[in-house]
Write a protein that holds these residues in place. Structure first.
Motif, short mmCIF file in Angstrom:
data_model
loop_
_atom_site.label_atom_id
_atom_site.label_comp_id
_atom_site.label_asym_id
_atom_site.label_seq_id
_atom_site.Cartn_x
_atom_site.Cartn_y
_atom_site.Cartn_z
N GLY A 81 9.12 24.05 43.43
CA GLY A 81 9.66 24.17 42.07
C GLY A 81 9.44 22.96 41.19
O GLY A 81 10.15 22.77 40.21
N LYS A 270 16.77 28.26 43.06
CA LYS A 270 16.82 28.31 41.59
C LYS A 270 18.07 27.61 41.08
O LYS A 270 18.03 26.95 40.04
CB LYS A 270 16.80 29.76 41.11
CG LYS A 270 15.43 30.41 41.19
CD LYS A 270 15.51 31.84 40.68
CE LYS A 270 14.14 32.49 40.60
NZ LYS A 270 14.20 33.88 40.15
N ASP A 274 18.10 24.57 38.57
CA ASP A 274 18.88 24.63 37.32
C ASP A 274 19.73 23.39 37.17
O ASP A 274 19.79 22.79 36.09
CB ASP A 274 19.83 25.84 37.35
CG ASP A 274 19.17 27.06 36.75
OD1 ASP A 274 18.07 26.91 36.21
OD2 ASP A 274 19.77 28.16 36.86
N ASP A 279 12.87 24.01 35.16
CA ASP A 279 12.58 25.44 35.13
C ASP A 279 11.10 25.69 35.41
O ASP A 279 10.41 26.32 34.64
CB ASP A 279 12.97 26.05 33.78
CG ASP A 279 12.77 27.57 33.78
OD1 ASP A 279 12.79 28.16 34.88
OD2 ASP A 279 12.58 28.12 32.70
N PHE A 281 9.89 27.31 37.89
CA PHE A 281 9.75 28.30 38.96
C PHE A 281 8.59 29.24 38.72
O PHE A 281 7.66 29.32 39.47
CB PHE A 281 11.05 29.09 39.13
CG PHE A 281 10.99 29.96 40.33
CD1 PHE A 281 10.50 31.26 40.26
CD2 PHE A 281 11.38 29.46 41.55
CE1 PHE A 281 10.41 32.05 41.38
CE2 PHE A 281 11.29 30.26 42.68
CZ PHE A 281 10.81 31.55 42.59
#
Ligand code: AMP
Ligand code: MN
Ligand code: MN
Ligand code: MN
Length: 286
Positions: A81, A270, A274, A279, A281
């Motif tokens: 990520g 996620k 966050d 962000d 992803f």
């Protein structure tokens, strides 16, 4: 409908897998997966083609597998990520790819001392057009020359971590690896701990910034996975998992989607991203 599953540990031919990113995506679709991560060793080259092939139906998480030194041993750290355009991460990866070539050359030198002749050209030929050359390519060159009969024989006799011609790759400490991944907004996870990590090291590794642990992996049978699930729970670590598929290089698999990993792993991931304000992803477009 069965609950969605994911596979967060996959290699392509950009490192030591044999599938193209498109083939990985194709197989992930056939296996009905909801999300995957391409975690090639020291390269991100598979990510964009995988995302382009996946379209909107399959989430493709940015991933990478780094090698770090800990207690004089190599251990593998998965990053997830992160921002792929991060400059320090990119420049590290470029350096690591160069380091991998020198290391293969050093192992070729050690092999030569033992009367085993193989050239860098032969290894490169076995590797094809890779970004990140590695020991499986050297093993394959030895196999093609009839010096060993299998990849595992090459590792056992010559280039495995405890074999005579092994040369260590890692120049990164765990803190450096975590710093690179975290600095790019990602999360650092201990890969296949059963092969590489002693439980007693876990608290110190967490102090270095490790946030997750790979619980589901082909090296882990049900009781080993349960052991790591508890360890994760005890230390508040994110749980991840995947097949560590290298394509056809390992006879009989494991293949994409054959290790059941629940989608909940991606949801937790996620949440952490966050919290970090990241962000990265599955960006719109690619
Ligand atoms: P490297 O990244 O060059 O250190 O090579 C490590 C890779 O070799 C791992 O990611 C595996 O894909 C593969 N590998 C490690 N040990 C073995 C083994 N005993 N037999 C076959 N492949 C192995
Ligand atoms: Mn590998
Ligand atoms: Mn690994
Ligand atoms: Mn791997």
């Amino acid at each position: 409908m069965p609950p969605p599953r994911v596979d967060l540990h996959l290699h392509t031919r950009h490192s030591d897998g044999t599938f193209t990113p498109q083939e990985v995506v194709q197989r992930a679709r056939s296996a009905g997966l909801a999300a995957i991560s391409i975690t090639d060793h020291d390269t991100l080259a598979g990510l964009t083609p995988a995302r382009l092939a996946a379209g909107p139906g399959l989430e493709v998480l940015a991933g990478v597998e780094l090698t770090a030194v800990w207690a004089r041993r190599e251990l593998h750290i998965l990053g997830y990520g992160f921002r792929t355009e991060d400059v320090p991460l990119q420049s590290y990866l470029t350096r690591a790819q160069g380091g991998r070539r020198s290391r293969i050359q050093a192992m070729i030198g050690r092999l030569k001392e033992r009367g085993v002749q193989v050239s860098l050209e032969e290894v490169e030929q076995a590797a094809g057009d890779v970004d990140s050359i590695g020991r499986p390519h050297l093993a394959e060159a030895l196999m093609r020359k009839g010096i060993v009969r299998s990849l595992s024989e090459a590792f056992e006799r010559y280039i495995g971590d405890r074999a005579p011609c092994f040369v260590r790759q890692a120049t990164l400490t765990v803190a450096d690896a975590v710093g690179l991944i975290g600095g790019a907004g990602g999360v650092a996870v201990l890969a296949h701990p059963h092969r590489m990590v002693e439980d007693a090291w876990v608290p110190a590794l967490i102090q270095q910034g490790i946030q997750g642990i790979e619980v589901y992996h082909p090296d882990h049978n049900a009781s080993v996975a349960e052991h790591y699930r508890r360890l994760a729970q005890e230390h508040g670590l994110l749980i991840t998992g995947g097949s560590d598929c290298h394509g056809l290089r390992r006879q009989g698999g494991p293949f994409i989607g054959t290790i059941p990993v629940p989608y909940g792993c991606v949801e937790r991931l996620k949440e952490i991203l966050d919290l970090k304000g990241s962000d990265p992803f599955c960006p719109k477009g690619v």
